[in-house]
Design an enzyme around this catalytic site. Sequence first.
Site, short mmCIF file in Angstrom:
data_model
loop_
_atom_site.label_atom_id
_atom_site.label_comp_id
_atom_site.label_asym_id
_atom_site.label_seq_id
_atom_site.Cartn_x
_atom_site.Cartn_y
_atom_site.Cartn_z
N ASP A 138 0.89 -1.16 0.00
CA ASP A 138 0.00 0.00 0.00
C ASP A 138 0.93 1.21 0.00
OD1 ASP A 138 -2.00 1.85 0.26
OD2 ASP A 138 -2.57 1.29 2.30
N CYS A 163 -3.76 5.14 -3.75
CA CYS A 163 -5.04 5.84 -3.88
C CYS A 163 -4.87 7.00 -4.87
CB CYS A 163 -5.56 6.31 -2.53
SG CYS A 163 -4.45 7.41 -1.66
#
Length: 90
Positions: free
Chosen positions: A21, A74
């Site tokens: 991530d 993101c």
Amino acid sequence: LTPGDRWAKRRAAGFERVLVDAPCTGTGTWRRNPDARTRTTETDLRELLAKQGEILDTSAQLVRPGGRLVYATCSLLPEEDELQVEAFLE
């Protein structure tokens, strides 16, 4: 692996799956956090791209043969997503 990183060296090729991530510009959150758009600079992007590449390289060494490395951000920027993965695969 980073020289002196004993944790990573001991666990090299030790994981079936690794999820990255990665830190990113967060462009995918700008709609609900519009002030982030004005705080993100070209320098931020360049630094993040280098860091993402380092993280991918290190994380790949943790995955055992036949395992899976998953990369997520993101961000909506191709530089942080598709182009980062293409560079890694080369």
